[in-house]
Motif scaffolding. Structure first.
Motif, PDB file in Angstrom:
ATOM      1  N   GLY A 177      -4.952 -37.494 -53.541  1.00 19.25           N
ATOM      2  CA  GLY A 177      -6.151 -37.984 -52.894  1.00 19.25           C
ATOM      3  C   GLY A 177      -5.917 -39.350 -52.483  1.00 19.25           C
ATOM      4  N   TYR A 178      -5.680 -39.578 -51.305  1.00 15.88           N
ATOM      5  CA  TYR A 178      -5.140 -41.003 -50.608  1.00 15.88           C
ATOM      6  C   TYR A 178      -6.206 -41.357 -49.484  1.00 15.88           C
ATOM      7  N   GLY A 179      -7.430 -41.844 -50.366  1.00 17.86           N
ATOM      8  CA  GLY A 179      -8.457 -42.296 -49.004  1.00 17.86           C
ATOM      9  C   GLY A 179      -8.831 -43.685 -49.516  1.00 17.86           C
ATOM     10  N   THR A 180     -10.118 -44.083 -49.665  1.00 11.34           N
ATOM     11  CA  THR A 180     -10.862 -45.328 -49.848  1.00 11.34           C
ATOM     12  C   THR A 180     -10.135 -45.611 -51.213  1.00 11.34           C
ATOM     13  N   ILE A 181     -10.591 -44.882 -52.092  1.00 11.33           N
ATOM     14  CA  ILE A 181     -10.103 -45.275 -53.581  1.00 11.33           C
ATOM     15  C   ILE A 181      -8.653 -44.964 -53.725  1.00 11.33           C
ATOM     16  N   GLY A 182      -8.143 -43.950 -53.528  1.00 11.36           N
ATOM     17  CA  GLY A 182      -6.829 -43.483 -53.715  1.00 11.36           C
ATOM     18  C   GLY A 182      -5.808 -44.663 -53.182  1.00 11.36           C
ATOM     19  N   LYS A 196      -1.711 -35.841 -50.267  1.00  9.42           N
ATOM     20  CA  LYS A 196      -2.613 -36.183 -49.393  1.00  9.42           C
ATOM     21  C   LYS A 196      -2.890 -34.673 -48.749  1.00  9.42           C
ATOM     22  N   ARG A 197      -4.125 -34.469 -48.131  1.00 10.27           N
ATOM     23  CA  ARG A 197      -4.337 -33.118 -47.359  1.00 10.27           C
ATOM     24  C   ARG A 197      -3.650 -33.203 -46.043  1.00 10.27           C
ATOM     25  N   SER A 198      -4.325 -34.200 -45.633  1.00 12.30           N
ATOM     26  CA  SER A 198      -4.217 -34.090 -44.034  1.00 12.30           C
ATOM     27  C   SER A 198      -3.426 -35.547 -43.494  1.00 12.30           C
ATOM     28  N   GLY A 248     -15.672 -41.558 -60.408  1.00 17.35           N
ATOM     29  CA  GLY A 248     -17.012 -41.442 -60.721  1.00 17.35           C
ATOM     30  C   GLY A 248     -17.906 -40.279 -60.032  1.00 17.35           C
ATOM     31  N   GLY A 249     -16.975 -39.779 -58.868  1.00 19.94           N
ATOM     32  CA  GLY A 249     -17.840 -38.857 -58.014  1.00 19.94           C
ATOM     33  C   GLY A 249     -17.911 -37.540 -58.982  1.00 19.94           C
ATOM     34  N   GLU A 250     -17.142 -37.241 -59.860  1.00 17.44           N
ATOM     35  CA  GLU A 250     -17.186 -35.984 -60.738  1.00 17.44           C
ATOM     36  C   GLU A 250     -17.967 -36.241 -61.797  1.00 17.44           C
ATOM     37  N   ARG A 280     -27.941 -49.145 -52.504  1.00 18.36           N
ATOM     38  CA  ARG A 280     -26.622 -48.830 -52.112  1.00 18.36           C
ATOM     39  C   ARG A 280     -26.233 -48.866 -50.517  1.00 18.36           C
ATOM     40  N   ARG A 281     -25.024 -49.046 -50.289  1.00 14.70           N
ATOM     41  CA  ARG A 281     -24.577 -48.973 -49.013  1.00 14.70           C
ATOM     42  C   ARG A 281     -24.627 -47.464 -48.394  1.00 14.70           C
ATOM     43  N   GLY A 282     -25.140 -47.124 -47.383  1.00 10.89           N
ATOM     44  CA  GLY A 282     -25.040 -45.777 -46.796  1.00 10.89           C
ATOM     45  C   GLY A 282     -23.684 -45.107 -46.658  1.00 10.89           C
ATOM     46  N   GLY A 283     -22.800 -45.607 -46.340  1.00 17.68           N
ATOM     47  CA  GLY A 283     -21.506 -45.290 -46.001  1.00 17.68           C
ATOM     48  C   GLY A 283     -20.484 -46.265 -46.165  1.00 17.68           C
ATOM     49  N   ASP A 284     -19.214 -45.890 -46.353  1.00 20.87           N
ATOM     50  CA  ASP A 284     -18.024 -46.712 -46.270  1.00 20.87           C
ATOM     51  C   ASP A 284     -17.763 -47.181 -44.840  1.00 20.87           C
ATOM     52  N   PRO A 285     -17.094 -48.350 -44.446  1.00 17.11           N
ATOM     53  CA  PRO A 285     -16.873 -48.912 -43.146  1.00 17.11           C
ATOM     54  C   PRO A 285     -16.474 -47.841 -42.124  1.00 17.11           C
ATOM     55  N   HIS A 343     -18.522 -54.404 -54.694  1.00 21.79           N
ATOM     56  CA  HIS A 343     -17.745 -53.804 -53.607  1.00 21.79           C
ATOM     57  C   HIS A 343     -17.099 -52.401 -53.954  1.00 21.79           C
ATOM     58  N   GLN A 344     -17.947 -51.346 -53.396  1.00 18.66           N
ATOM     59  CA  GLN A 344     -18.015 -50.215 -54.004  1.00 18.66           C
ATOM     60  C   GLN A 344     -16.303 -49.684 -53.685  1.00 18.66           C
ATOM     61  N   GLU A 345     -15.771 -50.085 -52.777  1.00 17.84           N
ATOM     62  CA  GLU A 345     -14.333 -49.638 -52.557  1.00 17.84           C
ATOM     63  C   GLU A 345     -13.374 -50.048 -53.506  1.00 17.84           C
TER      64      GLU A 345
HETATM   65  N1  LIG Z   1     -15.898 -44.589 -51.642  1.00 11.45           N
HETATM   66  C1  LIG Z   1     -16.477 -45.130 -52.466  1.00 11.45           C
HETATM   67  O1  LIG Z   1     -17.264 -46.171 -52.330  1.00 11.45           O
HETATM   68  C2  LIG Z   1     -16.297 -44.766 -54.075  1.00 11.45           C
HETATM   69  C3  LIG Z   1     -16.401 -45.866 -55.005  1.00 11.45           C
HETATM   70  C4  LIG Z   1     -16.246 -45.461 -56.339  1.00 11.45           C
HETATM   71  C5  LIG Z   1     -15.790 -44.141 -56.807  1.00 11.45           C
HETATM   72  N2  LIG Z   1     -15.832 -43.216 -55.646  1.00 11.45           N
HETATM   73  C6  LIG Z   1     -15.149 -41.872 -55.764  1.00 11.45           C
HETATM   74  O2  LIG Z   1     -13.832 -41.657 -55.717  1.00 11.45           O
HETATM   75  C7  LIG Z   1     -13.566 -40.335 -55.457  1.00 11.45           C
HETATM   76  C8  LIG Z   1     -12.673 -40.489 -53.799  1.00 11.45           C
HETATM   77  O3  LIG Z   1     -13.827 -41.149 -53.210  1.00 11.45           O
HETATM   78  P1  LIG Z   1     -13.275 -41.742 -51.742  1.00 11.45           P
HETATM   79  O4  LIG Z   1     -14.288 -42.637 -51.330  1.00 11.45           O
HETATM   80  O5  LIG Z   1     -11.837 -42.245 -51.987  1.00 11.45           O
HETATM   81  O6  LIG Z   1     -13.027 -40.698 -50.729  1.00 11.45           O
HETATM   82  P2  LIG Z   1     -12.332 -40.389 -49.472  1.00 11.45           P
HETATM   83  O7  LIG Z   1     -13.044 -39.385 -48.551  1.00 11.45           O
HETATM   84  O8  LIG Z   1     -12.049 -41.563 -48.901  1.00 11.45           O
HETATM   85  O9  LIG Z   1     -10.891 -39.792 -49.937  1.00 11.45           O
HETATM   86  C9  LIG Z   1     -10.498 -38.804 -50.572  1.00 11.45           C
HETATM   87  C10 LIG Z   1      -8.999 -38.293 -50.082  1.00 11.45           C
HETATM   88  O10 LIG Z   1      -8.865 -37.258 -50.697  1.00 11.45           O
HETATM   89  C11 LIG Z   1      -8.195 -36.353 -49.668  1.00 11.45           C
HETATM   90  N3  LIG Z   1      -8.485 -34.936 -50.208  1.00 11.45           N
HETATM   91  C12 LIG Z   1      -9.481 -34.214 -49.784  1.00 11.45           C
HETATM   92  N4  LIG Z   1      -9.334 -33.007 -50.270  1.00 11.45           N
HETATM   93  C13 LIG Z   1      -7.998 -33.168 -51.050  1.00 11.45           C
HETATM   94  C14 LIG Z   1      -7.539 -32.193 -51.938  1.00 11.45           C
HETATM   95  N5  LIG Z   1      -8.055 -30.933 -52.320  1.00 11.45           N
HETATM   96  N6  LIG Z   1      -6.431 -32.660 -52.545  1.00 11.45           N
HETATM   97  C15 LIG Z   1      -5.770 -33.683 -52.290  1.00 11.45           C
HETATM   98  N7  LIG Z   1      -6.463 -34.861 -51.623  1.00 11.45           N
HETATM   99  C16 LIG Z   1      -7.583 -34.229 -51.133  1.00 11.45           C
HETATM  100  C17 LIG Z   1      -8.663 -36.741 -48.098  1.00 11.45           C
HETATM  101  O11 LIG Z   1      -7.973 -36.450 -47.452  1.00 11.45           O
HETATM  102  C18 LIG Z   1      -8.861 -38.105 -48.538  1.00 11.45           C
HETATM  103  O12 LIG Z   1      -7.524 -38.714 -48.535  1.00 11.45           O
HETATM  104  C19 LIG Z   1     -14.929 -39.921 -55.245  1.00 11.45           C
HETATM  105  O13 LIG Z   1     -15.187 -39.179 -56.668  1.00 11.45           O
HETATM  106  C20 LIG Z   1     -15.967 -40.656 -55.344  1.00 11.45           C
HETATM  107  O14 LIG Z   1     -17.187 -40.589 -55.588  1.00 11.45           O
HETATM  108  C21 LIG Z   1     -15.890 -43.565 -54.371  1.00 11.45           C
END
Ligand SMILES: NC(=O)c1ccc[n+]([C@@H]2O[C@H](COP(=O)([O-])OP(=O)(O)OC[C@H]3O[C@@H](n4cnc5c(N)ncnc54)[C@H](O)[C@@H]3O)[C@@H](O)[C@H]2O)c1
Ligand SMILES: NC(=O)c1ccc[n+]([C@@H]2O[C@H](COP(=O)([O-])OP(=O)(O)OC[C@H]3O[C@@H](n4cnc5c(N)ncnc54)[C@H](O)[C@@H]3O)[C@@H](O)[C@H]2O)c1
Ligand SMILES: NC(=O)c1ccc[n+]([C@@H]2O[C@H](COP(=O)([O-])OP(=O)(O)OC[C@H]3O[C@@H](n4cnc5c(N)ncnc54)[C@H](O)[C@@H]3O)[C@@H](O)[C@H]2O)c1
Ligand SMILES: NC(=O)c1ccc[n+]([C@@H]2O[C@H](COP(=O)([O-])OP(=O)(O)OC[C@H]3O[C@@H](n4cnc5c(N)ncnc54)[C@H](O)[C@@H]3O)[C@@H](O)[C@H]2O)c1
Lengths: 337, 337, 337, 337
Positions: free
Chosen positions: D8-13, D33-35, D109-111, D167-172, D300-302
């Motif tokens: 999972g390579y998004g905001t946190i990954g 990563k998925r996409s 923490g989303g789990e 809380r912030r409504g969404g990430d940037p 800073h949530q990210e």
């Molecule tokens: N964004 C925040 O502010 C924040 C803060 C703290 C904790 N979290 C938690 O961190 C976790 C990730 O959140 P995020 O904000 O990074 O999400 P995100 O949507 O930015 O990233 C998720 C990544 O996972 C990938 N993905 C989706 N389905 C997948 C799968 N089945 N297998 C592998 N990769 C997959 C997506 O392509 C994306 O790259 C959640 O549990 C979230 O609650 C987020």
């Protein structure tokens, strides 16, 4: 008297219901809704007969002290015309039940054009509704553009219109809509579908649109360019537009600088819900350079289609002339600033 | 009949003017304004006599077709009470002219407490206005807090109240106010001045406030904690608050989730300008754990002080009892949801 | 080595300082600032010599542990070129002190064009800076438009360009800027001054602009129409633009939908401050219909003028050719996505 | 060397990946990563081995020129620990595949807390991870609260903490998240689930939370009250907090007034992505009245959970002591302002 029902009592539905109820030649037989929320409560406070759109959820209405007068079928049995104000796409799903009850129907702009026999704006396409069983009032943006471009095309000729639509991200009570801090090209592909939608009610006018979504809730903003076939002065354009009943030329020097002030103005004038049924054009912005006309206008997405819905009903159910219908509608609502 | 004038016809002034005009025992003699903008135009459309606040700018009013009925001095000559609704700080500068005309005056919360003999909220400080030449209606936030804390203190005792005020950054038509994408501690020093301001109308209740500014325009939001002296149930608290005429308990399940929906609700009920004169408390949020009460409430900054201004006039100019005045005000305006 | 100073160390100044420090042929001798805030602290952490812009406030710097290396005059004594990055209008006031020290100066776009001998963008007006004592780098919006329109004009001919500029209301840390929930035509009169400003660096290209202010902080958005003199395909346009070093064609399918994602992309690539020195054009938006070209582009207001400032220094202080200067600048900064 | 993978390579990954790659005792074996969007491209630019999380979509990666090094299974075969950074709820679905490969896993923490054997924050719950096969780093808000409350509880005793989370409504880059112009109680029921979540890593500290969602993207804001068991001075509290490595006391007079300025500060210091791994507390806001402590902090949530993820890996895979792990993490990242 034309017997009218409204199915879907949300942002558009409640305004259409009020507008119908205000007409001298129409009776609002009732409104149908799926969920018994605060809008259902306010329908009852307005003494509208409330029907359950989903017969399986009648008891939910009873549970909160809003026993429905019946179901959607009951309402449809009593009306000549139903105005479908359900969420985009739901109207098409409702088509069968309207046909089964043999009622005429007015759909909204969230539906595909194919949902109905004709698309509608009173200023440009009143007659298309005459023999139709179903018409679709075009979207708020298309309505706003058709109203503006029609007189311009008639008086000065339109070679090409090019419009950037800066759309409100969501309506004021929609807390799940964004963006929060972004302007999103939407769709990113150009030109957007809005131009062709305008052409469903204003064929033959070349109009290219570019659309974006912005973090605002009150109104859409249009940045308009029209390459004309003639070279009027800005004042001639202003005079032409000022004569249109559903266009409001924001006066210079009045201190109105955006959608917030426009809504404030509408509320100060006692408009229900601060509704601006008219396109709002900044008089000061109107500029002509060679054959190029430029101007800014704002469109109140929740309100501008409301008088159009009323006229659509009349066009389908009577043989009233367009001008007379529009005058009646405007008089009953108080359109014209 | 109490003869009333309003000086400063903006967000608060226009609402106070309407509220005064609606009272059975008051006459609105006119409103004074500095600049002949769209609000001046709407005053005239409402058939209020319009006066030039600045005698040197009379001709500006004439230039735009809004000839004033006179100057501020002319208006003051005719009234028993003037309500000053000028921008924060301007009221204090106006004090001399009011004294010169020997009129009683109601100031707004943007002024320092020292501008007047007493601070005012009808629920808690009606009698303080009796012998006063000048009273100050406290700010929208202080009004909202006093209305909430007074009954809680009376019934359950308040050891300490702790409130986070998430203030709207600007009113809907104020395009020069921010922030755009930030929550700003304002003031950053704690506790904020709002607590002491509440104490000007509700002495003896310990209240600590923390204030921030947010990118919203519709309402303030209060996150409230009160450590009580007793341990009521949440239902007892809800019942107590539901009994207060200027508190509105947002019902559960009505689909009202924020300020947007609250304003929508008010507009659907036909409220002028969608005004919410009442504190809006989320019934579902009311929670008691031990002696700790928690709840969320929203305050419509533009509206909640309006009935208070009316009562302040009556308190100063008559010997009507508080309860009777509040009932008259509420009845005339339609307060109570 | 060109000896360079920066006066005004805010949004633009700190970026220009970093960019100068990164050049192989320049030395950053120091930065001058008025107030010893967090930006002063970070200048020191970057080991830039910090000077007090206002000699009377030297002790404020000392008080917070940031003793200045001297005053602005001291800095000016050591440099060949000063880059003035003071707030709009302050640059003009500084002109005398620069002249007194006989240093060349680069002003920013917030100043009137008359502040300098010439206006500057490297792509279109490099040579104008050759004999100048003072040049003005045009604003972020004008820079973005000149970069786009220059190659289009050269390759396809521009009959008329029409651009709607949806400007960010304030920079991310400016909490006192609005609007909060509005799109404000600004200026409401059309066309806006941005077109003529583009012509200071790109004369002879007909460009009409319409400008609005939106509640966003990250980037400006341009909705662009160009009536061309020829009829290229969209792909030909894309190829042309992709070849320009300071234009970035956002690829389709990459999931970049707005300014937020663009900045995220820049940060993921390790760009300092997430800076996007390049215009960002949505490849998918490029469309040609007849002679009408349409596209959307975004401009990072804080960053796009930065490479231009570097080139302006080199143009004034050396005889390096434009292409070589731009290549050096881009290489040192990492421009080119 | 601990072999680590990120799924999972998004905001946190992406932040966790960078942080792992920076550790002296860890090897980042790859990211899944998925996409194949722009984040995938930037992973490749960082020279991280990219794996297809969904084996059926491998060809999508090839189509855009980002051929994956293998599938998730391949990655899992090579690692000691995987950090799951998939969207909330997806982690739980992934548990089986992790178990099948017999790798230890760190969830986010989303789990739900039940996804793992233990919840984790380095400051308060390092040892709970020792024998665990799976740990869950608590959410950004819970992490921020645990870091603050732990030292306060240890030094001054906590009777009750009461926190309003704005809380912030969404990430940037999340353009589909709202609200746009509203503050939404979320959940409206009080107290919110955040308090119990804090207790998963800081048991025994009484903390009541109230949560709202605001139209901002940069940071969460906490308005904090703690009724202490003792009566320290504000300076004693400040000194205590200033000593914590993952707390940053925003200095007075530095001109930092909100999240925008905080991020600006981080970017000026060269922090990657402007990340603030530390809680940011306004020093000026710290106030003690009787036993009541008040302060504002931003999170800073990210970013704030990033060092926690690193420590969680080390806690599970080694017998390094907590203090040593945290020091190593902080040193490698540059935590500490
Ligand atoms: N964004 C925040 O502010 C924040 C803060 C703290 C904790 N979290 C938690 O961190 C976790 C990730 O959140 P995020 O904000 O990074 O999400 P995100 O949507 O930015 O990233 C998720 C990544 O996972 C990938 N993905 C989706 N389905 C997948 C799968 N089945 N297998 C592998 N990769 C997959 C997506 O392509 C994306 O790259 C959640 O549990 C979230 O609650 C987020
Ligand atoms: N909101 C606008 O700005 C706007 C402007 C012009 C046109 N439109 C169009 O008007 C239509 C209605 O939009 P809206 O904004 O009023 O939506 P809305 O969500 O505000 O209201 C829809 C209403 O329909 C009800 N509903 C949902 N499913 C239903 C069903 N199956 N049967 C009966 N009622 C049902 C909902 O409870 C709600 O009361 C859409 O086609 C939309 O595209 C909306
Ligand atoms: N807006 C709110 O949310 C709010 C809420 C509660 C209390 N208040 C207080 O009410 C007062 C008025 O605020 P507002 O928001 O209505 O301001 P406003 O700016 O909307 O209106 C002020 C009006 O006073 C006029 N004015 C300015 N100078 C004047 C002068 N010298 N003489 C006469 N008129 C003059 C302006 O033209 C304008 O019409 C302030 O004390 C404010 O703090 C405002
Ligand atoms: N911010 C943008 O988006 C942007 C984009 C392009 C051009 N510009 C132009 O760049 C210039 C600077 O704008 P900015 O946004 O960086 O402003 P800013 O407010 O961020 O920075 C200005 C700096 O100048 C300092 N300063 C103020 N008065 C001074 C004085 N008398 N002497 C020395 N320093 C002084 C301030 O302390 C501050 O550090 C303006 O002309 C502006 O129009 C700004």
């Amino acid at each position: 008297m034309i017997q009218v029902g409204v199915n879907g009592y949300g942002t558009i539905g409640k305004r259409v219901a009020d507008a119908v109820a205000a007409q001298p030649d129409m009776v609002l037989r009732g409104v149908a809704k799926r969920s018994p929320n605060h809008e259902a409560e306010s329908a009852v406070k307005r003494e509208y007969d409330l029907y359950a759109a989903d017969p399986d959820r009648t008891d939910e209405f009873e549970a909160v002290g809003l026993p429905p007068a019946g179901t959607l079928s009951d309402l449809l049995a009593d009306v000549d015309v139903v105005v479908d104000c359900c969420p985009a796409g739901v109207g098409a799903q409702n088509r069968d039940i309207y046909d089964a009850h043999d009622v005429r129907v007015v759909f909204q702009g969230g539906e595909d054009a194919t949902v109905a026999d004709a698309s509608f704006t009173a200023r440009t396409a009143f007659e298309t509704a005459r023999d139709a069983d179903a018409v679709r009032v075009v979207s708020c943006n298309s309505t706003g553009l058709a109203r503006l471009l029609a007189p311009v095309a008639e008086s000065f000729g339109v070679e090409t219109a090019r419009v950037t639509l800066i759309r409100r991200g969501g309506d004021p009570a929609q807390t799940d809509r964004g963006p929060i801090n972004d302007i999103v090209p939407d769709p990113v592909g150009l030109p957007s579908h809005h131009g062709p939608d305008v052409n469903t009610v204003l064929p033959g006018v070349d109009v290219d649109t570019a659309a974006l979504k912005a973090p605002v809730t009150a109104m859409h903003t249009h940045s308009v360019n029209v390459t004309l076939e003639t070279t009027p002065t800005a004042d001639e354009v202003r005079r032409l537009l000022a004569d249109e009943s559903r266009l409001f030329l924001i006066p210079e020097g009045a201190g109105i600088d955006g959608a917030g002030a426009l809504k404030e103005y509408a509320m100060d004038l006692g408009r229900p819900r601060g509704d601006l049924w008219e396109n709002c054009l900044w008089g000061e912005s109107v500029h002509v350079s060679g054959r190029d006309l430029y101007l800014f206008q704002n469109v109140h997405q929740e309100a501008d289609v409301v008088p159009e819905n009323v006229d659509a009903i009349r066009a389908m159910a009577t043989d009233t002339a367009a001008a007379e219908s529009m005058a009646t509608t405007d008089q009953a609502l108080g359109v014209g600033l």
